[in-house]
Design an enzyme around this catalytic site. Structure first.
Site, PDB file in Angstrom:
ATOM      1  N   ALA A  59       0.882  -1.208  -0.038  1.00  7.71           N
ATOM      2  CA  ALA A  59      -0.076  -0.031   0.038  1.00  7.71           C
ATOM      3  C   ALA A  59       0.802   1.300   0.083  1.00  7.71           C
ATOM      4  O   ALA A  59       2.137   1.239   0.536  1.00  7.71           O
ATOM      5  CB  ALA A  59      -1.039  -0.046   1.216  1.00  7.71           C
ATOM      6  N   GLY A  60       0.379   2.251  -0.535  1.00  2.00           N
ATOM      7  CA  GLY A  60       1.145   3.785  -0.698  1.00  2.00           C
ATOM      8  C   GLY A  60       1.259   4.154  -1.949  1.00  2.00           C
ATOM      9  O   GLY A  60       1.370   5.447  -2.023  1.00  2.00           O
ATOM     10  N   ASP A  62      -0.503   3.306  -4.910  1.00  2.83           N
ATOM     11  CA  ASP A  62      -1.662   3.861  -5.381  1.00  2.83           C
ATOM     12  C   ASP A  62      -2.717   4.025  -4.330  1.00  2.83           C
ATOM     13  O   ASP A  62      -3.506   3.186  -4.012  1.00  2.83           O
ATOM     14  CB  ASP A  62      -2.072   2.655  -6.419  1.00  2.83           C
ATOM     15  CG  ASP A  62      -3.415   3.217  -7.390  1.00  2.83           C
ATOM     16  OD1 ASP A  62      -3.777   4.120  -7.135  1.00  2.83           O
ATOM     17  OD2 ASP A  62      -3.925   2.387  -8.197  1.00  2.83           O
ATOM     18  N   ASN A 108       9.070   9.311   4.210  1.00  4.99           N
ATOM     19  CA  ASN A 108       8.131  10.036   3.903  1.00  4.99           C
ATOM     20  C   ASN A 108       7.345  10.354   5.101  1.00  4.99           C
ATOM     21  O   ASN A 108       6.940   9.647   6.112  1.00  4.99           O
ATOM     22  CB  ASN A 108       7.238   9.035   2.950  1.00  4.99           C
ATOM     23  CG  ASN A 108       6.121   8.153   3.766  1.00  4.99           C
ATOM     24  OD1 ASN A 108       5.047   8.577   4.189  1.00  4.99           O
ATOM     25  ND2 ASN A 108       6.519   6.902   4.071  1.00  4.99           N
ATOM     26  N   GLY A 111       0.863  11.232   5.369  1.00  2.00           N
ATOM     27  CA  GLY A 111       0.003  11.700   6.159  1.00  2.00           C
ATOM     28  C   GLY A 111      -1.396  10.992   5.570  1.00  2.00           C
ATOM     29  O   GLY A 111      -2.492  11.889   5.704  1.00  2.00           O
ATOM     30  N   PHE A 112      -1.584   9.875   5.038  1.00  2.00           N
ATOM     31  CA  PHE A 112      -2.588   9.467   4.443  1.00  2.00           C
ATOM     32  C   PHE A 112      -3.289  10.154   3.591  1.00  2.00           C
ATOM     33  O   PHE A 112      -4.781  10.743   3.792  1.00  2.00           O
ATOM     34  CB  PHE A 112      -3.543   9.012   5.441  1.00  2.00           C
ATOM     35  CG  PHE A 112      -3.187   7.661   6.471  1.00  2.00           C
ATOM     36  CD1 PHE A 112      -2.225   7.170   6.011  1.00  2.00           C
ATOM     37  CD2 PHE A 112      -4.010   7.463   7.635  1.00  2.00           C
ATOM     38  CE1 PHE A 112      -1.908   5.660   6.772  1.00  2.00           C
ATOM     39  CE2 PHE A 112      -3.765   6.456   8.415  1.00  2.00           C
ATOM     40  CZ  PHE A 112      -2.646   5.534   7.936  1.00  2.00           C
ATOM     41  N   ASN A 136      -6.480  -1.136   1.934  1.00  2.00           N
ATOM     42  CA  ASN A 136      -5.811  -0.954   3.105  1.00  2.00           C
ATOM     43  C   ASN A 136      -6.613   0.369   3.737  1.00  2.00           C
ATOM     44  O   ASN A 136      -6.640   1.456   3.108  1.00  2.00           O
ATOM     45  CB  ASN A 136      -4.250  -0.381   2.915  1.00  2.00           C
ATOM     46  CG  ASN A 136      -3.455   0.076   4.139  1.00  2.00           C
ATOM     47  OD1 ASN A 136      -3.703   0.619   4.747  1.00  2.00           O
ATOM     48  ND2 ASN A 136      -2.258  -0.812   4.246  1.00  2.00           N
ATOM     49  N   SER A 172       1.311   3.519  10.698  1.00  2.00           N
ATOM     50  CA  SER A 172       1.814   4.638  10.122  1.00  2.00           C
ATOM     51  C   SER A 172       2.349   5.664  11.170  1.00  2.00           C
ATOM     52  O   SER A 172       1.528   5.867  12.024  1.00  2.00           O
ATOM     53  CB  SER A 172       0.859   5.451   8.943  1.00  2.00           C
ATOM     54  OG  SER A 172       1.339   6.438   8.613  1.00  2.00           O
ATOM     55  N   ASN A 174       2.715   8.644  10.655  1.00  2.00           N
ATOM     56  CA  ASN A 174       2.744  10.140   9.956  1.00  2.00           C
ATOM     57  C   ASN A 174       1.152  10.550  10.365  1.00  2.00           C
ATOM     58  O   ASN A 174       0.752  11.616  10.147  1.00  2.00           O
ATOM     59  CB  ASN A 174       2.773  10.184   8.473  1.00  2.00           C
ATOM     60  CG  ASN A 174       4.111   9.732   8.250  1.00  2.00           C
ATOM     61  OD1 ASN A 174       5.258  10.322   8.868  1.00  2.00           O
ATOM     62  ND2 ASN A 174       4.283   8.682   7.069  1.00  2.00           N
ATOM     63  N   THR A 175       0.355   9.865  11.229  1.00  2.00           N
ATOM     64  CA  THR A 175      -1.072  10.122  11.675  1.00  2.00           C
ATOM     65  C   THR A 175      -0.649  10.130  13.112  1.00  2.00           C
ATOM     66  O   THR A 175      -0.550   9.311  13.998  1.00  2.00           O
ATOM     67  CB  THR A 175      -2.163   9.330  11.222  1.00  2.00           C
ATOM     68  OG1 THR A 175      -2.081   9.276   9.757  1.00  2.00           O
ATOM     69  CG2 THR A 175      -3.254   9.771  11.755  1.00  2.00           C
ATOM     70  N   LYS A 214      -1.779  -4.525   9.823  1.00  2.00           N
ATOM     71  CA  LYS A 214      -0.522  -4.264   9.363  1.00  2.00           C
ATOM     72  C   LYS A 214       0.306  -3.353  10.586  1.00  2.00           C
ATOM     73  O   LYS A 214      -0.042  -2.416  11.151  1.00  2.00           O
ATOM     74  CB  LYS A 214      -0.453  -3.207   8.207  1.00  2.00           C
ATOM     75  CG  LYS A 214       0.868  -2.810   7.638  1.00  2.00           C
ATOM     76  CD  LYS A 214       0.823  -2.129   6.265  1.00  2.00           C
ATOM     77  CE  LYS A 214       2.427  -1.935   6.029  1.00  2.00           C
ATOM     78  NZ  LYS A 214       2.077  -1.109   4.242  1.00  2.00           N
ATOM     79  N   THR A 242       6.708  -5.194   7.693  1.00  2.00           N
ATOM     80  CA  THR A 242       5.904  -4.224   8.695  1.00  2.00           C
ATOM     81  C   THR A 242       5.940  -2.748   7.718  1.00  2.00           C
ATOM     82  O   THR A 242       6.301  -2.902   6.753  1.00  2.00           O
ATOM     83  CB  THR A 242       7.172  -3.773   9.514  1.00  2.00           C
ATOM     84  OG1 THR A 242       8.427  -3.200   9.151  1.00  2.00           O
ATOM     85  CG2 THR A 242       7.583  -5.046  10.718  1.00  2.00           C
ATOM     86  N   ASN A 243       5.467  -1.837   8.419  1.00  2.00           N
ATOM     87  CA  ASN A 243       5.485  -0.522   7.866  1.00  2.00           C
ATOM     88  C   ASN A 243       6.889   0.174   7.964  1.00  2.00           C
ATOM     89  O   ASN A 243       7.830  -0.489   8.556  1.00  2.00           O
ATOM     90  CB  ASN A 243       4.301   0.277   8.707  1.00  2.00           C
ATOM     91  CG  ASN A 243       3.736   1.283   7.927  1.00  2.00           C
ATOM     92  OD1 ASN A 243       4.223   2.061   7.206  1.00  2.00           O
ATOM     93  ND2 ASN A 243       2.289   1.396   7.878  1.00  2.00           N
TER      94      ASN A 243
END
Length: 334
Positions: A59-60, A62, A108, A111-112, A136, A172, A174-175, A214, A242-243
């Site tokens: 994921a990420g 697209d 990166n 931030g979704f 996702n 993530s 970034n949130t 995830k 992992t992320n």
């Protein structure tokens, strides 16, 4: 071969602009039949699904499912789109994507950023792809952690009919405070609630769609033991390990290394593979594992498999090596 010629041009552009341009070019080439990478068939059954090969897109890349057909032409055994949130959101301010070529790494803090779950569903419906599609899901940035379950439930309900499997992204960096959902009562309540709704939707649609979690690589052994116990308790169908990492090990003193956000690419390989092996030891085959993080060669994909992964996913490694990495990984895996 072609990517090796294009990469210097793409790397001369700002990373986010290069990302957008690459996807647009892929889509244009696919539409006129100029792009199809033949990849050996190597079927793998996992989570009750037969995958044509064990190498997928993480994921990420697209986020909105706008390039599914073009990405499928590269030979992936499965595609994962998102992370998607209930409502559209712009993500963090730019610049928010940084290459570190000296370490074959990326930082990166996107931030979704996405167009919202309704638009993603429309894009999926418009795609011609009939293969394995993971979706996702996440929470909006302005939704409090205390109210996060409602966001995940809404996304689960909206994408259920269109997904081969659904990934719950609680890892993530970034949130704000998202990773707090990986521990304690918050994780228990999230998994209990989503599992209950998953079973209700399975009965409603007469079709079972696996639910996957995830997690981050920045976990202790104690964290891993707890998460593993929760996965078993609630019969979660799979785990992606992992992320990105908050660590800067492997990029110290390089340009952009001090930027905030999640680090991916080569430096995360050892940390993510350690987590994978630890989860494998605790889960003992009860929950299928998907290995992602730092894969830049077929040998590294095989190492993820040896650590316990049934499937692997690629993203950052392709930015440095190109789409031939997919074929290399498929060929290297058993």
């Amino acid at each position: 071969m072609l990517y090796s010629l294009a990469r210097p041009l793409l790397f001369s552009l700002a990373p986010e602009r290069a990302h957008e341009l690459t996807l647009s070019l892929l889509k244009s080439c696919q539409k006129i039949g100029m792009m199809r990478q033949p990849v050996a068939a190597k079927p793998v059954t996992c989570m009750g699904i037969e995958f044509p090969n064990p190498v997928g897109l993480a994921a990420g890349l697209d986020k909105n499912g706008a390039y599914i057909d073009a990405l499928a032409a590269l030979g992936f055994g499965f595609i994962e789109i998102g992370t998607v949130t209930p409502r559209p959101q712009s993500g963090n301010p730019q610049p928010r994507l940084f290459r570190i070529p000296g370490a074959r790494a990326i930082i990166n803090r996107m931030g979704f950023n996405n167009e919202g779950v309704d638009q993603l569903v429309e894009n999926v419906k418009a795609a011609r792809f009939k293969g394995i599609l993971g979706i996702n899901i996440g929470k909006n940035a302005d939704t409090s952690v205390e109210d996060a379950v409602a966001d995940y439930l809404l996304c689960l309900e909206k994408v259920y009919h269109y997904a081969s499997y659904i990934t719950v992204n609680i890892s993530s960096p970034n949130t704000k405070n998202l990773r707090s959902l990986q521990s304690g009562h918050a994780l228990t309540e999230l998994l209990r609630t989503l599992r209950k709704r998953q079973l209700e939707l399975a009965a409603e649609y007469q079709h079972y769609v696996p639910l996957v979690l995830k997690v981050a690589p920045d976990l202790t052994g104690q964290d891993i033991e707890f998460i593993a116990s929760q996965l078993i308790q609630f019969n979660i169908d799979g785990l992606i390990v992992t992320n990105t990492t908050l660590s800067r090990e492997g990029v110290e003193n390089l340009p952009f290394a001090d930027e905030s956000g999640g680090l991916s690419g080569a430096p995360v390989f050892e940390k993510s593979t350690w987590c994978l092996a630890e989860f494998s030891q605790h889960l003992k085959g009860t929950v299928p594992l998907i290995g992602v993080g730092g894969i830049l060669s077929g040998e590294q994909a095989a190492a993820k498999q040896q650590a316990g992964a049934s499937l692997v996913q690629l993203y950052s490694g392709m930015i440095y090596t190109g789409p031939e990495l997919i074929k290399d990984c498929v060929n290297a895996m058993i």
